[in-house]
Motif scaffolding. Structure first.
Motif, PDB file in Angstrom:
ATOM      1  N   MET A   1       0.825  -1.202   0.000  1.00  0.00           N
ATOM      2  CA  MET A   1       0.000   0.000   0.000  1.00  0.00           C
ATOM      3  C   MET A   1       0.861   1.254   0.000  1.00  0.00           C
ATOM      4  N   ALA A   2       2.007   1.200   0.677  1.00  0.00           N
ATOM      5  CA  ALA A   2       2.860   2.386   0.749  1.00  0.00           C
ATOM      6  C   ALA A   2       3.359   2.789  -0.628  1.00  0.00           C
ATOM      7  N   TRP A   3       3.676   1.799  -1.471  1.00  0.00           N
ATOM      8  CA  TRP A   3       4.139   2.131  -2.818  1.00  0.00           C
ATOM      9  C   TRP A   3       3.010   2.766  -3.638  1.00  0.00           C
ATOM     10  N   SER A   4       1.774   2.396  -3.355  1.00  0.00           N
ATOM     11  CA  SER A   4       0.634   3.029  -4.032  1.00  0.00           C
ATOM     12  C   SER A   4       0.559   4.505  -3.676  1.00  0.00           C
ATOM     13  N   TYR A   5       0.858   4.824  -2.412  1.00  0.00           N
ATOM     14  CA  TYR A   5       0.867   6.225  -2.004  1.00  0.00           C
ATOM     15  C   TYR A   5       1.955   7.008  -2.755  1.00  0.00           C
ATOM     16  N   VAL A   6       3.115   6.403  -2.916  1.00  0.00           N
ATOM     17  CA  VAL A   6       4.201   7.076  -3.647  1.00  0.00           C
ATOM     18  C   VAL A   6       3.785   7.311  -5.095  1.00  0.00           C
ATOM     19  N   ALA A   7       3.208   6.294  -5.721  1.00  0.00           N
ATOM     20  CA  ALA A   7       2.775   6.422  -7.119  1.00  0.00           C
ATOM     21  C   ALA A   7       1.694   7.488  -7.268  1.00  0.00           C
ATOM     22  N   LEU A   8       0.748   7.494  -6.356  1.00  0.00           N
ATOM     23  CA  LEU A   8      -0.327   8.489  -6.405  1.00  0.00           C
ATOM     24  C   LEU A   8       0.228   9.901  -6.216  1.00  0.00           C
ATOM     25  N   ALA A   9       1.155  10.054  -5.288  1.00  0.00           N
ATOM     26  CA  ALA A   9       1.777  11.364  -5.063  1.00  0.00           C
ATOM     27  C   ALA A   9       2.512  11.842  -6.313  1.00  0.00           C
ATOM     28  N   ALA A  10       3.196  10.928  -7.000  1.00  0.00           N
ATOM     29  CA  ALA A  10       3.928  11.300  -8.218  1.00  0.00           C
ATOM     30  C   ALA A  10       2.967  11.715  -9.336  1.00  0.00           C
ATOM     31  N   VAL A  11       1.850  11.021  -9.448  1.00  0.00           N
ATOM     32  CA  VAL A  11       0.852  11.390 -10.470  1.00  0.00           C
ATOM     33  C   VAL A  11       0.269  12.764 -10.155  1.00  0.00           C
ATOM     34  N   ILE A  12      -0.079  12.982  -8.892  1.00  0.00           N
ATOM     35  CA  ILE A  12      -0.637  14.277  -8.498  1.00  0.00           C
ATOM     36  C   ILE A  12       0.393  15.383  -8.694  1.00  0.00           C
ATOM     37  N   GLU A  13       1.677  15.051  -8.515  1.00  0.00           N
ATOM     38  CA  GLU A  13       2.742  16.040  -8.716  1.00  0.00           C
ATOM     39  C   GLU A  13       2.700  16.626 -10.121  1.00  0.00           C
ATOM     40  N   ILE A  14       2.368  15.820 -11.098  1.00  0.00           N
ATOM     41  CA  ILE A  14       2.278  16.310 -12.480  1.00  0.00           C
ATOM     42  C   ILE A  14       1.301  17.478 -12.552  1.00  0.00           C
ATOM     43  N   PHE A  15       0.160  17.319 -11.903  1.00  0.00           N
ATOM     44  CA  PHE A  15      -0.872  18.355 -11.969  1.00  0.00           C
ATOM     45  C   PHE A  15      -0.449  19.637 -11.273  1.00  0.00           C
ATOM     46  N   TRP A  16       0.197  19.517 -10.100  1.00  0.00           N
ATOM     47  CA  TRP A  16       0.541  20.762  -9.420  1.00  0.00           C
ATOM     48  C   TRP A  16       1.722  21.456 -10.064  1.00  0.00           C
ATOM     49  N   VAL A  17       2.630  20.712 -10.667  1.00  0.00           N
ATOM     50  CA  VAL A  17       3.736  21.367 -11.365  1.00  0.00           C
ATOM     51  C   VAL A  17       3.217  22.097 -12.602  1.00  0.00           C
TER      52      VAL A  17
END
Length: 111
Positions: A1-17
């Motif tokens: 589950m922790a790796w899912s959080y990392v992946a989700l954070a990276a995807v969301i990072e695209i939007f905020w950048v």
């Protein structure tokens, strides 16, 4: 589950950048702010089970590679094979880090 959080954070990072560059209205800036908060929330959740250095390396590496690809394919940024080579190296590094890092097991039952 922790790796899912990392992946989700990276995807969301695209939007905020992208939002940092292209936001013009209060609603767009609000969305960018919400994306930043969500991204870092998921990073914090991942750090509960994974080493923080590993989380940060995977988050920044995968996010940087994804943002560069979005720049190339969505915003028609310049493309070179050298750039693609370095993106490949980032991806190899991220996969290598993931394969060599285990999630911590919570033995105290607190979460």
């Amino acid at each position: 589950m922790a790796w899912s959080y990392v992946a989700l954070a990276a995807v969301i990072e695209i939007f905020w950048v992208v939002g940092l560059r292209y936001s013009e209205t209060a609603i767009q800036w609000t969305g960018t702010g919400v994306a930043i908060v969500l991204s870092f929330y998921f990073i914090i959740k991942a750090c509960e089970k994974l080493p923080s250095g590993t989380v940060y390396a995977v988050f920044t590496g995968s996010g940087a590679a994804a943002i560069l690809l979005v720049d190339i394919f969505v915003f028609q940024a310049g493309f070179t094979w050298v750039t693609l080579t370095f993106i490949g190296l980032i991806v190899i590094g991220v996969v290598g880090i993931k394969l060599t890092t285990d999630e911590r097991v919570d033995t105290e039952g607190g979460g």
